[in-house]
Write an enzyme that holds these catalytic residues in place. Structure first.
Site, PDB file in Angstrom:
ATOM      1  N   ASN A   1      45.123  42.547  53.730  1.00 17.93           N
ATOM      2  CA  ASN A   1      43.784  41.986  53.899  1.00 17.93           C
ATOM      3  C   ASN A   1      43.236  41.536  52.538  1.00 17.93           C
ATOM      4  O   ASN A   1      43.053  42.355  51.652  1.00 17.93           O
ATOM      5  CB  ASN A   1      42.869  43.049  54.521  1.00 17.93           C
ATOM      6  CG  ASN A   1      41.410  42.642  54.530  1.00 17.93           C
ATOM      7  OD1 ASN A   1      41.080  41.463  54.511  1.00 17.93           O
ATOM      8  ND2 ASN A   1      40.536  43.632  54.567  1.00 17.93           N
TER       9      ASN A   1
ATOM     10  N   CYS B   1      38.953  46.915  56.262  1.00 14.98           N
ATOM     11  CA  CYS B   1      40.230  47.596  56.468  1.00 14.98           C
ATOM     12  C   CYS B   1      40.137  49.077  56.083  1.00 14.98           C
ATOM     13  O   CYS B   1      40.936  49.882  56.539  1.00 14.98           O
ATOM     14  CB  CYS B   1      41.352  46.886  55.710  1.00 14.98           C
ATOM     15  SG  CYS B   1      41.076  46.721  53.948  1.00 14.98           S
ATOM     16  N   HIS B   2      39.133  49.433  55.284  1.00 12.53           N
ATOM     17  CA  HIS B   2      38.954  50.844  54.907  1.00 12.53           C
ATOM     18  C   HIS B   2      38.552  51.701  56.106  1.00 12.53           C
ATOM     19  O   HIS B   2      38.672  52.917  56.062  1.00 12.53           O
ATOM     20  CB  HIS B   2      37.920  50.980  53.779  1.00 12.53           C
ATOM     21  CG  HIS B   2      36.547  50.506  54.134  1.00 12.53           C
ATOM     22  ND1 HIS B   2      36.190  49.172  54.068  1.00 12.53           N
ATOM     23  CD2 HIS B   2      35.451  51.173  54.581  1.00 12.53           C
ATOM     24  CE1 HIS B   2      34.920  49.046  54.436  1.00 12.53           C
ATOM     25  NE2 HIS B   2      34.458  50.244  54.754  1.00 12.53           N
TER      26      HIS B   2
ATOM     27  N   GLU C   1      29.510  55.103  53.932  1.00 10.10           N
ATOM     28  CA  GLU C   1      29.104  54.674  55.267  1.00 10.10           C
ATOM     29  C   GLU C   1      28.766  55.845  56.185  1.00 10.10           C
ATOM     30  O   GLU C   1      28.428  55.651  57.346  1.00 10.10           O
ATOM     31  CB  GLU C   1      30.198  53.810  55.892  1.00 10.10           C
ATOM     32  CG  GLU C   1      30.391  52.503  55.143  1.00 10.10           C
ATOM     33  CD  GLU C   1      31.368  51.558  55.821  1.00 10.10           C
ATOM     34  OE1 GLU C   1      31.801  51.826  56.961  1.00 10.10           O
ATOM     35  OE2 GLU C   1      31.691  50.524  55.208  1.00 10.10           O
TER      36      GLU C   1
ATOM     37  N   TYR D   1      45.104  52.805  63.455  1.00 15.28           N
ATOM     38  CA  TYR D   1      46.038  51.682  63.462  1.00 15.28           C
ATOM     39  C   TYR D   1      46.506  51.411  64.895  1.00 15.28           C
ATOM     40  O   TYR D   1      46.651  50.262  65.303  1.00 15.28           O
ATOM     41  CB  TYR D   1      47.244  51.976  62.561  1.00 15.28           C
ATOM     42  CG  TYR D   1      46.894  52.004  61.093  1.00 15.28           C
ATOM     43  CD1 TYR D   1      46.875  50.821  60.352  1.00 15.28           C
ATOM     44  CD2 TYR D   1      46.577  53.187  60.446  1.00 15.28           C
ATOM     45  CE1 TYR D   1      46.553  50.833  58.999  1.00 15.28           C
ATOM     46  CE2 TYR D   1      46.253  53.207  59.100  1.00 15.28           C
ATOM     47  CZ  TYR D   1      46.243  52.027  58.382  1.00 15.28           C
ATOM     48  OH  TYR D   1      45.917  52.041  57.052  1.00 15.28           O
TER      49      TYR D   1
END
Length: 164
Positions: free
Chosen positions: A117, A125-126, A152, A94
């Site tokens: 979002n 945003c993850h 991912e 952040y």
């Protein structure tokens, strides 16, 4: 004349994603626990979104190529635009996002914009985590954030214990 909003859904491995949009762009992609009423007419851009989400979840896509039209303040739009620059397989804190937009003092506002979002997965945003590496907050639930980061390759798969 008001712009018509259409709705469809994508049954992802981590829950139904409700997709809303116009004839020309995607307004939102949000996890939905309730039954989704799908529009009778589904514009091509929403069909493309379903296809690209399917490609993402099956490991064939890392980036999305869709016209996005989320509603938000100028600051929220700046944050969401910055989130799109976080590559697949990487994370930012952040604080990193706040520094890239308007300085460290904006960290709480960045967190709030991140939490609002409307385009989960498409605007990643993850991929935003705490400065200490913790998986802080996710509107779709921390378990989904963890799943997406494992998908991912950011987090290692959980090891299953064997008895023998």
């Amino acid at each position: 004349m008001a712009t018509e909003i259409y709705t469809t859904c994508y049954p992802s491995p981590i829950g139904v994603v409700k997709i809303t949009g116009t004839d020309t762009g995607i307004c939102s992609t949000l996890f939905c626990e309730d039954e989704v009423v799908v529009s009778e007419h589904v514009p091509d851009v929403l069909k493309q979104c379903v296809q690209q989400l399917d490609e993402y979840f099956t490991g064939q896509r890392r980036d999305f190529d869709l016209p996005l039209v989320p509603a938000g303040t100028v600051f929220q739009q700046q944050v969401w635009e910055q989130l799109k620059s976080i590559p697949f397989g990487k994370t930012n804190s952040y604080m990193d996002v706040a520094r890239s937009i308007s300085g460290e003092k904006a960290i709480r506002a960045v967190g709030a914009a991140n939490g609002r979002n409307p385009l989960c997965i498409l605007v990643p945003c993850h991929r935003v985590i705490g400065s200490d590496g913790s998986l802080t907050g996710y509107a779709g639930g921390l378990w989904r954030k963890e799943w997406l980061l494992r998908h991912e390759g950011i987090l290692q798969p959980e090891k299953q214990l064997t008895l023998f």
